[in-house]
Design a protein around this motif. Structure first.
Motif, PDB file in Angstrom:
ATOM      1  N   ILE A 433       0.845  -1.203   0.000  1.00  0.00           N
ATOM      2  CA  ILE A 433       0.000   0.000   0.000  1.00  0.00           C
ATOM      3  C   ILE A 433       0.876   1.246   0.000  1.00  0.00           C
ATOM      4  CG2 ILE A 433      -1.812   1.251   1.225  1.00  0.00           C
ATOM      5  CD1 ILE A 433      -2.663  -1.365   2.509  1.00  0.00           C
ATOM      6  N   ILE A 434       1.919   1.239   0.831  1.00  0.00           N
ATOM      7  CA  ILE A 434       2.813   2.404   0.933  1.00  0.00           C
ATOM      8  C   ILE A 434       3.494   2.666  -0.400  1.00  0.00           C
ATOM      9  CG2 ILE A 434       4.840   3.333   2.084  1.00  0.00           C
ATOM     10  CD1 ILE A 434       2.375   3.101   3.890  1.00  0.00           C
ATOM     11  N   ILE A 435       4.002   1.613  -1.020  1.00  0.00           N
ATOM     12  CA  ILE A 435       4.688   1.782  -2.310  1.00  0.00           C
ATOM     13  C   ILE A 435       3.731   2.339  -3.350  1.00  0.00           C
ATOM     14  CG2 ILE A 435       5.805   0.533  -4.197  1.00  0.00           C
ATOM     15  CD1 ILE A 435       7.002  -1.354  -2.125  1.00  0.00           C
ATOM     16  N   SER A 436       2.487   1.828  -3.353  1.00  0.00           N
ATOM     17  CA  SER A 436       1.490   2.303  -4.306  1.00  0.00           C
ATOM     18  C   SER A 436       1.188   3.779  -4.090  1.00  0.00           C
ATOM     19  CB  SER A 436       0.215   1.474  -4.179  1.00  0.00           C
ATOM     20  OG  SER A 436      -0.803   1.974  -5.007  1.00  0.00           O
ATOM     21  N   ILE A 437       1.036   4.194  -2.842  1.00  0.00           N
ATOM     22  CA  ILE A 437       0.742   5.604  -2.548  1.00  0.00           C
ATOM     23  C   ILE A 437       1.903   6.487  -2.956  1.00  0.00           C
ATOM     24  CG2 ILE A 437       0.385   7.250  -0.666  1.00  0.00           C
ATOM     25  CD1 ILE A 437      -1.264   5.134   0.767  1.00  0.00           C
ATOM     26  N   LEU A 438       3.125   6.056  -2.646  1.00  0.00           N
ATOM     27  CA  LEU A 438       4.295   6.874  -2.972  1.00  0.00           C
ATOM     28  C   LEU A 438       4.493   6.987  -4.478  1.00  0.00           C
ATOM     29  CD1 LEU A 438       6.887   5.724  -0.261  1.00  0.00           C
ATOM     30  CD2 LEU A 438       5.516   7.805  -0.311  1.00  0.00           C
ATOM     31  N   ASN A 439       4.119   5.952  -5.223  1.00  0.00           N
ATOM     32  CA  ASN A 439       4.264   6.005  -6.681  1.00  0.00           C
ATOM     33  C   ASN A 439       3.321   7.023  -7.299  1.00  0.00           C
ATOM     34  OD1 ASN A 439       6.322   4.114  -6.903  1.00  0.00           O
ATOM     35  ND2 ASN A 439       4.906   2.387  -7.044  1.00  0.00           N
ATOM     36  N   THR A 440       2.201   7.291  -6.637  1.00  0.00           N
ATOM     37  CA  THR A 440       1.254   8.293  -7.148  1.00  0.00           C
ATOM     38  C   THR A 440       1.567   9.701  -6.645  1.00  0.00           C
ATOM     39  OG1 THR A 440      -0.282   7.946  -5.305  1.00  0.00           O
ATOM     40  CG2 THR A 440      -0.566   6.551  -7.256  1.00  0.00           C
ATOM     41  N   ALA A 441       2.502   9.797  -5.688  1.00  0.00           N
ATOM     42  CA  ALA A 441       2.814  11.096  -5.096  1.00  0.00           C
ATOM     43  C   ALA A 441       3.675  11.924  -6.026  1.00  0.00           C
ATOM     44  CB  ALA A 441       3.524  10.906  -3.761  1.00  0.00           C
ATOM     45  N   ASP A 442       3.666  13.202  -5.780  1.00  0.00           N
ATOM     46  CA  ASP A 442       4.504  14.104  -6.548  1.00  0.00           C
ATOM     47  C   ASP A 442       5.958  13.769  -6.293  1.00  0.00           C
ATOM     48  OD1 ASP A 442       5.255  16.260  -8.138  1.00  0.00           O
ATOM     49  OD2 ASP A 442       5.337  17.606  -6.418  1.00  0.00           O
ATOM     50  N   ILE A 443       6.772  13.843  -7.332  1.00  0.00           N
ATOM     51  CA  ILE A 443       8.189  13.480  -7.216  1.00  0.00           C
ATOM     52  C   ILE A 443       8.891  14.298  -6.148  1.00  0.00           C
ATOM     53  CG2 ILE A 443       8.864  15.117  -9.015  1.00  0.00           C
ATOM     54  CD1 ILE A 443      10.410  11.627  -8.278  1.00  0.00           C
ATOM     55  N   ILE A 444       8.448  15.550  -5.964  1.00  0.00           N
ATOM     56  CA  ILE A 444       9.072  16.400  -4.936  1.00  0.00           C
ATOM     57  C   ILE A 444       8.721  15.891  -3.547  1.00  0.00           C
ATOM     58  CG2 ILE A 444       9.163  18.741  -3.998  1.00  0.00           C
ATOM     59  CD1 ILE A 444       8.603  19.789  -6.787  1.00  0.00           C
ATOM     60  N   GLU A 445       7.489  15.402  -3.401  1.00  0.00           N
ATOM     61  CA  GLU A 445       7.040  14.917  -2.094  1.00  0.00           C
ATOM     62  C   GLU A 445       7.788  13.668  -1.666  1.00  0.00           C
ATOM     63  OE1 GLU A 445       2.845  14.448  -2.705  1.00  0.00           O
ATOM     64  OE2 GLU A 445       2.397  16.310  -1.628  1.00  0.00           O
ATOM     65  N   ARG A 446       7.999  12.753  -2.634  1.00  0.00           N
ATOM     66  CA  ARG A 446       8.600  11.468  -2.259  1.00  0.00           C
ATOM     67  C   ARG A 446      10.113  11.457  -2.401  1.00  0.00           C
ATOM     68  NH1 ARG A 446       6.228   9.046  -7.627  1.00  0.00           N
ATOM     69  NH2 ARG A 446       8.072   8.959  -8.954  1.00  0.00           N
TER      70      ARG A 446
END
Length: 696
Positions: A433-446
């Motif tokens: 779930i965490i990986i999926s959420i981070l993949n959709t996050a803005d590149i600056i955020e992650r």
């Protein structure tokens, strides 16, 4: 309540209100003699304008009305002493109350038709600050409020939230509702003590009574009382309770002449200051309960050396009448070497606290460079998801689909290692779930905290290695009385089984196990401590066979136990010989004359034989269940093995942890540490003492 009334009440709370009065009146229900010189502001017709304040007839001073006459008398005493003397001289104390029925009958007869007992013509102005709340009874309907703020409904309650010069709160109710609707606890002193107890039990700052939320809560409860001010709590109520408790604890500790254990726990306040809290542990007679009393909290000065700490402990032990020869051991939860050396120089055996030891051992793992970087990323991920509504909603939805417990992914509290463990554990469970959420996050955020697969693997190894430590914490918290007799079996099982490297372990897992095992072994490597733990374990009916030890180790321990037991038997025999019978017989009986020399029992059994007999009796008893309390076991076995039971009590007075069992679970540790850290230096001694010794 309609919208117009709500708007009016909102206006009342924001604005100041001025009442022009023509009379000062006192209702018939107020029979105290002190009302002679006071009155409520009223109109020409005698209608009371406000019950928030009363006015002194003599000097026109305005006083907040608190539903009692203590502030009335105090004003007369300070400003009008002559009038007060005349008033009390002319009105001596009334005779004891009569039967309630007769009293009501007398009241009906004597009550005149006039609406007020006192009426004084006087012009003046009363100004009420904007911080006044008009609160209606939830069981009735507010009928009407005039434009000037007065109400035609006498069930409106007025709460004065701030009085000039302090933060007291008065809750005012119409007299006709007081007896029928109010709870039984209406005495001001009782309410004050209850609030002081709330502050003590929950380690709250006295400032809590000044909070608007707390004041609104009290108003909602409709208690006709005066909330004690912060100053009154700090300078009167808490010190009075502290003095009472301290006298009681000192009496209890000084009366105990048997063996006892001590514990020293170090902790830090929110501003970085260090303190140690010292507690005593003992068992009264053969009661199956280990008494724990907090003795005091000492500030740790940064410049204090071993000699200075030695002097501090001398004064402290003298104040509490603690005899060092009666102290079996001191459980230490501190890293300050000056404190440890000062205690050791007094001949005391120092046993490291198990909870504190596990915290230090896990910190060594968390401080490894690769783990520090992983923890930074994990905390950033938790913060990102918790502060983003979209990510948070996605997480909740996925948790429901996977049937995971919700709201368990939280930021850790590093001072309590189990909270960090739980954070890592919950992240691993939600890895996909965490990986999926981070993949959709803005590149600056992650950017900067995206975990690599190798880092996920290190997290997995760390959680796996620390799981036995987590189980150890749970075991201690579930024990009714975790004693030092648990330490040796737990340490041996951890080192010889759970922390033993396996061929299937990864390199990171092996490194974690080696670090934890070495740190744990080093903390309990002192030979004196090891022998004390072995002896305590052998006297625990659950572990008396020492299953982890070989034959030589068992023989090494059994020797000193037998020597101490022989000494106890000899002391008992000497005590019995010294006791003379209360009433001597005038002559010998026939049986004593004929068979007295043959059956002379004065010499009794030799001490060594008696010791051997008790040891054999103890060993022949079946092993107690692991969930059985050793204190209860020895309370029952004391008749069979009295001297050995006394020896066991010497070791059963030392706990395995400086923290009581109810404070060992993660949530309890975090909450207590946060509250304790927030205490100011002026109250920390009293509140920690009262919180530790207060029983509900």
């Amino acid at each position: 309540m309609d919208q117009n009334v709500q708007m009016l009440l909102a206006k009342l709370m924001e604005e100041k209100h001025t009442f022009n009065y023509k009379k000062l009146v006192v209702p018939m229900s107020m029979r105290s003699i002190y009302w002679k010189y006071f009155g409520f502001p009223a109109t020409d017709e005698g209608e009371i304008l406000t019950r928030v304040k009363i006015v002194c007839i003599l000097c026109k001073t305005q006083i907040a009305y608190n539903r009692n006459t203590s502030n009335l008398r105090m004003h007369l005493q300070n400003k009008h002493a002559h009038e007060l003397l005349e008033l009390e001289t002319a009105n001596p104390p009334r005779r004891p109350s009569v039967d309630p029925k007769e009293k009501r009958a007398q009241k009906r007869v004597k009550t005149p038709s006039a609406p007020h007992i006192f009426t004084t013509v006087a012009d003046g102005t009363v100004q009420i600050e904007g911080d006044v709340h008009f609160i209606t009874d939830p069981n009735i309907t507010l009928q009407s409020i005039d434009d000037d703020g007065s109400s035609s409904n006498q069930n409106v309650r007025v709460v004065l939230k701030r009085e000039i010069g302090n933060q007291n709160v008065a809750i005012i109710l119409p007299e006709e509702n007081t007896n029928s609707q109010m709870p039984s606890m209406v005495d001001g002193k009782t309410i004050s003590d209850a609030i002081a107890e709330f502050v003590i039990l929950d380690l709250q700052l006295p400032d809590v009574v000044e909070g608007r939320g707390f004041q609104r809560l009290i108003a909602t409860l409709r208690s006709p009382c005066e909330i004690p001010s912060k100053t009154k709590l700090e300078e009167e109520l808490i010190p009075r309770i502290y003095d009472t408790f301290k006298e009681s604890v000192q009496s209890l500790v000084s009366c105990h002449q048997g063996e006892m254990g001590l514990s020293v726990e170090e902790w830090n306040s929110a501003n970085g200051e260090s303190f140690i809290t010292i507690s005593v542990h003992f068992q009264q007679s053969f009661d199956p309960v280990l008494e724990t009393k907090v003795l005091g909290t000492l500030h740790c000065g940064s410049e204090m050396d071993t000699a200075q700490w030695g002097n501090v402990f001398d004064v402290f032990f003298s104040e509490w009448d603690i005899k060092l020869e009666n102290v079996t051991a001191v459980v230490t939860a501190t890293t300050k070497q000056e404190i440890l050396m000062a205690l050791a120089e007094k001949g005391l055996t120092l046993v490291p606290c198990l909870v504190h030891s596990l915290q230090l051992c896990t910190n060594a793992c968390f401080e490894q460079p690769e783990v520090v970087n992983i923890l930074y990323k994990c905390r950033s991920i938790v913060a990102l998801i918790s502060h983003n509504n979209t990510y948070n909603a996605t997480l909740r939805m996925q948790e429901q689909m996977m049937q995971l417990e919700e709201n368990t992914l939280r930021m850790d509290y590093p001072r309590v290692w189990t909270s960090t463990y739980v954070m890592l554990e919950q992240l691993l469970i939600r890895k996909n779930i965490i990986i999926s959420i981070l993949n959709t996050a803005d590149i600056i955020e992650r950017d900067g905290f995206m975990l690599t697969e190798a880092e996920w693997k290190i997290m997995e190894d760390l959680v796996m290695v620390l799981e036995p430590f987590k189980v150890t914490i749970m075991t201690l918290s579930e024990e009714k009385t975790p004693l030092i007799s648990l330490l040796k079996p737990l340490l041996c099982q951890l080192n010889n089984s759970h922390l033993k490297a396996k061929d299937s372990d990864s390199e990171s897992a092996k490194n974690f196990k080696t670090s934890l095992s070495e740190n744990l072994s080093t903390r309990y490597s002192d030979p004196t401590v090891n022998q004390l733990l072995q002896t305590a374990t052998m006297l625990d009916p659950r572990f008396k066979l020492l299953p982890y030890a070989n034959g030589d180790d068992k023989n090494i321990i059994s020797g000193p136990i037998k020597e101490m037991l022989i000494k106890f038997v000899e002391e008992e025999q000497i005590s019995n010989v010294g006791e003379e019978p209360c009433d001597k017989k005038s002559r010998l009986s026939g049986m004593e004359f004929l068979l007295g020399d043959l059956c002379n029992s004065k010499n009794g059994m030799p001490a060594e034989e008696r010791a051997d007999l008790e040891l054999v009796q103890y060993q022949s008893e079946s092993i107690a269940a692991l969930d059985h309390c050793p204190l209860q076991w020895w309370a029952k076995a004391s008749a069979k093995c009295p001297s050995l039971a006394r020896l066991a009590r010497k070791y059963n007075c030392v706990p395995a942890s400086a923290s009581p069992p109810h404070r060992i679970p993660m949530e309890s540790q975090v909450l207590f540490d946060l509250r304790r850290a927030s205490l100011g230096p002026d109250l920390v001694e009293k509140l920690i003492f009262l919180n530790g010794n207060h029983s509900v």
